[in-house]
Write a protein that holds these residues in place. Sequence first.
Motif, PDB file in Angstrom:
ATOM      1  N   ASP A 163       0.817  -1.211   0.000  1.00 11.46           N
ATOM      2  CA  ASP A 163       0.000   0.000   0.000  1.00 11.46           C
ATOM      3  C   ASP A 163       0.854   1.266   0.000  1.00 11.46           C
ATOM      4  O   ASP A 163       0.352   2.358   0.274  1.00 11.46           O
ATOM      5  CB  ASP A 163      -0.934   0.005   1.214  1.00 11.46           C
ATOM      6  CG  ASP A 163      -1.950  -1.119   1.159  1.00 11.46           C
ATOM      7  OD1 ASP A 163      -2.419  -1.425   0.049  1.00 11.46           O
ATOM      8  OD2 ASP A 163      -2.258  -1.692   2.217  1.00 11.46           O
ATOM      9  N   LYS A 210       3.132   2.119   2.055  1.00  8.58           N
ATOM     10  CA  LYS A 210       3.414   2.625   3.402  1.00  8.58           C
ATOM     11  C   LYS A 210       4.815   2.193   3.818  1.00  8.58           C
ATOM     12  O   LYS A 210       5.185   1.019   3.712  1.00  8.58           O
ATOM     13  CB  LYS A 210       2.394   2.084   4.403  1.00  8.58           C
ATOM     14  CG  LYS A 210       2.627   2.583   5.829  1.00  8.58           C
ATOM     15  CD  LYS A 210       1.585   2.016   6.778  1.00  8.58           C
ATOM     16  CE  LYS A 210       1.844   2.496   8.205  1.00  8.58           C
ATOM     17  NZ  LYS A 210       0.851   1.940   9.161  1.00  8.58           N
ATOM     18  N   GLU A 211       5.597   3.163   4.279  1.00  7.05           N
ATOM     19  CA  GLU A 211       6.942   2.866   4.775  1.00  7.05           C
ATOM     20  C   GLU A 211       6.808   2.238   6.164  1.00  7.05           C
ATOM     21  O   GLU A 211       6.384   2.897   7.118  1.00  7.05           O
ATOM     22  CB  GLU A 211       7.773   4.151   4.835  1.00  7.05           C
ATOM     23  CG  GLU A 211       9.207   3.942   5.268  1.00  7.05           C
ATOM     24  CD  GLU A 211      10.001   5.247   5.296  1.00  7.05           C
ATOM     25  OE1 GLU A 211      11.172   5.206   5.687  1.00  7.05           O
ATOM     26  OE2 GLU A 211       9.438   6.306   4.933  1.00  7.05           O
ATOM     27  N   HIS A 220       6.102   9.846  -0.863  1.00 12.66           N
ATOM     28  CA  HIS A 220       4.886   9.669  -1.645  1.00 12.66           C
ATOM     29  C   HIS A 220       5.079  10.078  -3.105  1.00 12.66           C
ATOM     30  O   HIS A 220       4.201   9.842  -3.937  1.00 12.66           O
ATOM     31  CB  HIS A 220       3.746  10.479  -1.028  1.00 12.66           C
ATOM     32  CG  HIS A 220       4.020  11.957  -0.963  1.00 12.66           C
ATOM     33  ND1 HIS A 220       5.045  12.502  -0.207  1.00 12.66           N
ATOM     34  CD2 HIS A 220       3.405  13.019  -1.567  1.00 12.66           C
ATOM     35  CE1 HIS A 220       5.048  13.812  -0.342  1.00 12.66           C
ATOM     36  NE2 HIS A 220       4.074  14.148  -1.163  1.00 12.66           N
TER      37      HIS A 220
END
Length: 657
Positions: free
Chosen positions: A38, A40-41, A117
């Motif tokens: 997704d 996300k880090e 992002h």
Amino acid sequence: MAAKQSGQGGAVIFETGVDFAVWSHHAGQIELCLFDDDDKEFTRLPMARDDDHVHRLFVDGLKQGARYGFRADGIYAPDNGLWFDPAKLLVDPYAKELDRPFRYDPLLGVFGEETRHLVPKAIVTRDTPVTPQKPLFKPGGFIYEVAVRPFTMLHPDVPEAQRGTVSALAHPAVVSHLKRIGVDAIELMPITAWIDERHLPPLGLHNGWGYNPIAFMALDPRLVPGGMAELRDTVARLHAEGIGVILDLVFNHTGESDRYGSTLSLRGLDNLCFYRHAQHRPGELINDTGTGNTVACDHPYIRQLIIDSLRHFVLGAGIDGFRFDLAPVLGRTANGFEGHGETLTAILADDVLADRVMIAEPWDIGPGGYQLGNFPAPFLEWNDRVRDDLRCYWRGDAYKTGPLATALAGSSDIFSRNGGAATRSVNFLAAHDGFTLKDLVSYSGKHNEANGEENRDGHNENHSWNNGVEGDTRYPDIIARRRDDVEALLSTLFVTRGSVMLTAGDEGGRSQRGNNNAYCQDNDITWVDWSTLDDELITHTAFVSALRKRFSVFSQATFLSGDGDVAWIAPSGQPMTVSDWETPDFATLGMVLSTTDNNSRKTVRIAVLFNRSEVAQTFSLPGPLPAAWRQLTATGEKKAAAQTTVPPRSVSFYLEN
């Protein structure tokens, strides 16, 4: 976490996990950042520096498909050449696959602004090696320059979902066209991941050429959505049809640009080492490329990155060779260009690369940037002298008979330097950068207004002519003259000694509406409209390409010397005199060549007669009477008289019985 070696960079998959490595001399700390599906880090892991300034980390349990990037912390002092900013997610210079294309955003260049992002993530991949075959392309052959997206975006036979991608090049309709015109190798304009120049998005424009790279190994997902597997399969299919594949690569600069550009990869990892800077002024980037920065190709890390990138495409896809954009940068050191410098020497000495085709664009805009003829053999070189001399000859410029003959004979004035006994010339009339072949004879000046720079960009001197009207016209006589000129130019190109190159669509009269710098026109200005191509021109291209293959004399590398291999004749059929050569407006020339006819395996003579004048010219063909010559045309052969008529603005071909 156990340490395992993975060279100076990249991600290597092992049975128990993945080993990461990245080089930086000046970074205080580098962290590995991992991302979930997704985007996300979910973790940051510090990497350990070894004695060679390689930062390493082995991650247990990680598998193929993992997504990652780096962050580098240290001093941020651009005036001192240091650009460390831990808010910037950085792409691995050794990334082999990215999860998305690059998109420009001003935040990419603002210190302290988070960019995770905005930046593509590298994907951990496993190499699928191939066994490279010997390159299909041989010097003297026919190279077809292709911009992947424009070439197939409007092709009616290619499925819409496939248009604009590398896989479309293997479509049967495309392959049929390539074989019809006798292409020996396609040269793909850059297909590695690039970013738009920062001035383009506000204008609603996009870079459609790809000469603004960020990652040297990763393929751009817009052009190669199937990654290396797509490139590998396409190369294999083209090879099966006897067509080689050459990649046009850019190692001279990156899309991080000048000091107002983005921090995306090399800049954030170690700007001071990876780019060239003014002596004693580390904050001033050298701009030998005209694009804001110059890669330090003499740095050992960059040298190895270049070698590893080339090996990656040969071992991973079977690529036949490479064309290097602004290639003098590869040989630049603090002391200027070195033709036998360490990086160029290392490329030619590598065991995987030694037999590949290497082509240099032998100029940049830095000091001493024009290096035509100075690259080490076996490098082939784009020859803009031939381009300009052939253009000027057919435009009607004075004193161009001698330069025409020199170009036809292999440009010995350039390539015999330093003891050279053979031509290494890549002869062309038009390339991606400049007018198309049709626009060359349809516009006296450039028309780049659509680029948003008030027509200031692009070359001002194109050695072009418009045949009486600037741009589009409905006058049948002007349309006919332009077509004749294109046909004559094509004929001339294909009988030059050396390799020849044609840009996709020029064989059918493609136009860019006078735009000679269409890098930012990813639209119908550059897209080849197959429905408007001139089939008679395509047939003529196929004809002269077939002549080149039939008669060995055209593709041989040795220079024509006049010692039994060629006779230069005047319309009288007699050898050219000094007076003929020195006549400013001499408009007719004959080239009579001894050659092997590959159809009959016999030694024959072929006569190529040039007439750039506005009236038909009578030529006396050489030899004892009655002369026994046949005229060769696109529609077949026919008997020729001892005296023959060459139409105005044309080239004619004759074969001795």
